[in-house]
Write an enzyme that holds these catalytic residues in place. Structure first.
Site, PDB file in Angstrom:
ATOM      1  N   GLU A  27     -12.354   7.524  14.567  1.00  0.00           N
ATOM      2  CA  GLU A  27     -11.997   8.117  15.863  1.00  0.00           C
ATOM      3  C   GLU A  27     -10.754   8.951  15.633  1.00  0.00           C
ATOM      4  O   GLU A  27      -9.634   8.439  15.566  1.00  0.00           O
ATOM      5  CB  GLU A  27     -11.723   7.011  16.897  1.00  0.00           C
ATOM      6  CG  GLU A  27     -12.933   6.155  17.238  1.00  0.00           C
ATOM      7  CD  GLU A  27     -13.993   6.900  18.018  1.00  0.00           C
ATOM      8  OE1 GLU A  27     -13.768   8.073  18.386  1.00  0.00           O
ATOM      9  OE2 GLU A  27     -15.060   6.318  18.259  1.00  0.00           O
ATOM     10  N   CYS A  73      -5.811  10.788  22.513  1.00  0.00           N
ATOM     11  CA  CYS A  73      -6.789  11.604  21.795  1.00  0.00           C
ATOM     12  C   CYS A  73      -7.667  12.366  22.779  1.00  0.00           C
ATOM     13  O   CYS A  73      -8.251  13.394  22.431  1.00  0.00           O
ATOM     14  CB  CYS A  73      -7.622  10.750  20.858  1.00  0.00           C
ATOM     15  SG  CYS A  73      -8.338   9.298  21.628  1.00  0.00           S
TER      16      CYS A  73
END
Length: 513
Positions: free
Chosen positions: A266, A300
Site C-alpha cells: 500500500e 495516502c
C-alpha cells in the site's frame, strides 16, 4: 503548548519502557540496542524512549512466532474469531486513551485519532464475522466417483510494516484478518510512532494471555530500516504487508519477489477530485477541504489535486480561498482545531521545498503556505495549508508530497478531466462530484478512473473497512481490510477425492500396468 498525557501513558503501560521487542508477555531488549527518543510533533516534547532492535533480537522474534504458528493454526477458526472479538472489545474499553495517544504521538486531530481507533474496532468486528465465512468452492470432476474442492490454509508468519500516518489502524487491518486466518504476526511500526504500537501490543496480549495462547502469535519489534530489510529478505516470513512510500515499496517488492514470497503493498497516492459543472459546489467544498487538510495532508488518500471545469473554476476557487481562511491550526488535542502539525522537521522541510519547486515550475499560489511560528506552535512542525494553480504535467504535481498542498487544474471536457486524473504514476483514490448520471457512470466505467478506489459525490479520503482498500500502478496493487482481502493471508489448495475402486486419470489418459 504543554500537553499532559501522563495518565494516558500510565494507563497504556507506556510510563516505563526499556524494550525493543515483544513476543507476547515477554518484553525484552539486548545489550547492544540503540535508545531512541520519541518526540511529539504537537509540542516538541519527549514522550518516552524506546530501544531499537538488532538482528539478534529480530531472529528471536521470528523463531518464537514460528513456534507459535504450529499450535495457533490448529485452533478452530470460530474460536480464533472469538479471541479477536475480545481484542476488539478491549480496544473499545481503551478507545479514549489510545485515541489521545495517537493524536499526541502522530499529530492528527483528536477526532481523527479516535476515528483511527474506531477503525480497529470495526475491523475486529468484521474479522469475527469472517471467522465463519472462510469459504472454499466445490467443483464437478470429469472423472466418475471423484469429488473436487478447494480450501484455504494459513500461510504462517505475516510481517506487517506500517507507516506513521496511520500508526495503528493499518496494523489492525492486517493483524485481525491474519489472526482469524490462522497466521501469526510480526509488527514493525514506524520508528516515528512506536508508542501507539506498544500500547496495542499490551491490549491484544492481555486477551491472548487470558486464553492461554502461546507466546508469538502477536509479536512487536521496534526497529529501523534495517529490521524492515531483514523482514523483506526472510524466507521464514511468507507474506510482507508494507505501507509507505513508493520508493520503499519498490525495495520491499523486489526483495520479497527475489525469494518468491508474497507482498501486499500500500504505497503512494496522488489523488484527485473532478468537480464538474454539474456539481453541488457546497458538497465539493467539504470533500476538497477535508481531503486536503485532514491529517495535515499526510494520508495516502489525501486530496492532492482538484480538476475543475472551466465554467465553474473561478467561482469554486473563491469558495476554496474563503474556506481556507477559516481553517484553525494548532494543538490537535483541542477539538476546536481542524489541523495539527506535520510529523517532524524533515516533513516540514519537504513541504517548504515542494512549495519552492512548484513556484519554480510556474505554479501560482492563491493561498500562500509557510511555517507557523510562535508560542502556540512551539514544535516548529506546524505549517499553513496552501493552494496553487498548476498544470498537471509539472514534475512536483506528478510527485506525492505528504503535506497540505492542494493543486488546482482546469479542464474543458470530461475526457480531458479523466486523462488528467489518470495522468500520474500513482493510482490509489479518486472522486468525482457531479449530479449528472452519465458523468458519474463514465467515471466508474472501464474508460474512467484507473484507481483502486473511485468515489462519486464523496471525497478521496475516509474509506470504510467493508471494502477492499488499495490501489493500482505505483500504489502497489495491494488490497487490505474488507471484501475478500482475507485471501492474501492464506494459501489456496485444490483437493481431489477418489471414492471409487479404480484410478482413472484426467483427460482420459490410459496408463495400464
Amino acid at each position: 503548548m504543554g500537553v499532559d498525557i501522563t495518565d494516558t501513558l500510565k494507563h497504556l503501560h507506556i510510563d516505563n519502557i526499556n524494550h525493543a521487542y515483544s513476543t507476547g508477555n515477554i518484553w525484552s531488549s539486548g545489550p547492544n540496542t540503540v535508545i531512541k527518543d520519541v518526540i511529539s510533533p504537537v509540542d516538541g516534547q519527549k514522550i518516552a524512549s524506546v530501544n531499537i532492535a538488532t538482528e539478534k533480537e529480530y531472529n528471536i522474534v521470528v523463531e518464537q512466532a514460528a513456534k507459535a504458528f504450529i499450535n495457533w493454526r490448529t485452533i478452530p477458526v470460530p474460536k480464533r474469531g472469538e479471541i479477536v472479538r475480545e481484542i476488539g472489545n478491549a480496544l473499545r474499553d481503551n478507545k479514549a486513551h489510545l485515541g489521545k495517544l495517537v493524536s499526541y504521538e502522530m499529530g492528527k486531530s483528536l477526532q481523527e485519532g479516535m476515528g483511527e481507533v474506531q477503525e480497529m474496532i470495526d475491523i475486529a468486528d468484521f474479522a469475527v464475522g469472517l471467522s465463519r465465512q472462510l469459504y472454499g468452492l466445490t467443483m464437478h470432476s470429469e472423472r466418475p466417483e471423484h469429488r473436487m474442492y478447494e480450501q484455504y490454509h494459513p500461510l504462517g508468519i505475516v510481517g506487517i510494516i506500517s507507516a506513521f500516518n496511520f500508526p495503528v489502524a493499518v496494523w489492525s487491518w492486517n493483524a485481525m484478518l491474519a489472526w482469524v486466518c490462522g497466521d501469526v504476526c510480526i509488527w514493525k511500526p514506524s520508528e516515528k510512532t512506536p508508542l501507539t504500537a506498544i500500547a496495542c501490543q499490551h491490549i491484544a496480549q492481555a486477551v491472548f494471555k487470558k486464553h492461554h495462547i502461546d507466546e508469538g502469535v502477536s509479536c512487536l519489534i521496534i526497529g529501523d530500516r534495517n529490521i524492515g530489510e531483514l523482514m523483506a529478505n526472510d524466507k521464514r516470513v511468507p507474506l510482507i504487508s508494507a505501507t509507505g512510500s513508493t520508493r520503499m515499496g519498490k525495495a520491499v517488492g523486489a526483495a520479497v519477489g527475489a525469494r518468491l514470497g508474497r507482498s501486499l503493498l500500500e504505497l503512494g497516492g496522488n489523488n484527485a477530485i473532478i468537480i464538474t459543472e454539474n456539481a453541488d459546489l457546497d458538497m465539493a467544498l467539504i470533500g476538497a477541504v477535508f481531503g486536503a487538510v485532514g491529517t495535515a495532508g499526510q494520508r495516502c488518500t489525501s486530496t492532492r489535486r482538484l480538476i475543475i471545469h472551466e465554467n465553474i473554476y473561478e467561482a469554486f476557487k473563491q469558495k476554496l480561498v474563503k474556506a481556507y481562511g477559516q481553517i484553525r491550526i494548532g494543538n490537535p488535542l483541542d477539538e476546536n482545531n481542524h489541523m495539527g502539525p506535520l510529523i517532524d522537521h524533515d516533513a516540514v522541510k519537504l513541504y517548504l521545498d515542494s512549495i519552492e519547486k512548484c513556484k519554480a515550475e510556474g505554479g501560482k499560489f492563491v493561498v500562500e503556505g509557510g511555517k507557523l511560528e510562535g508560542e502556540n506552535y512551539s514544535s516548529s512542525c506546524y505549517v499553513k495549508p496552501c493552494v496553487a494553480e498548476v498544470e498537471n504535467y509539472f514534475s512536483i504535481v506528478q510527485h506525492e508530497t505528504f503535506a497540505p498542498i492542494l493543486y488546482l487544474i482546469k479542464y474543458k471536457t470530461l475526457d480531458e478531466a479523466l486523462a488528467l486524473q489518470n495522468g500520474v504514476p500513482q493510482g490509489l483514490s479518486s472522486a468525482i462530484i457531479t449530479n449528472n448520471l452519465r458523468e458519474a457512470e463514465t467515471f466508474l466505467s472501464n474508460a474512467g478512473s484507473d484507481c483502486g478506489i473511485a468515489n462519486v459525490n464523496i471525497g478521496t479520503s475516509g474509506a470504510e473497512i467493508g471494502g477492499a482498500f488499495g490501489g493500482e500502478k505505483e500504489t502497489g496493487g495491494g488490497r487490505e481490510s474488507g471484501s475478500d482481502a482475507w485471501k492474501v493471508y492464506m494459501r489456496r489448495q485444490t483437493n481431489t477425492i477418489n471414492y471409487s475402486t479404480k484410478l482413472p486419470l484426467a483427460q482420459a489418459i490410459k496408463f495400464d500396468l
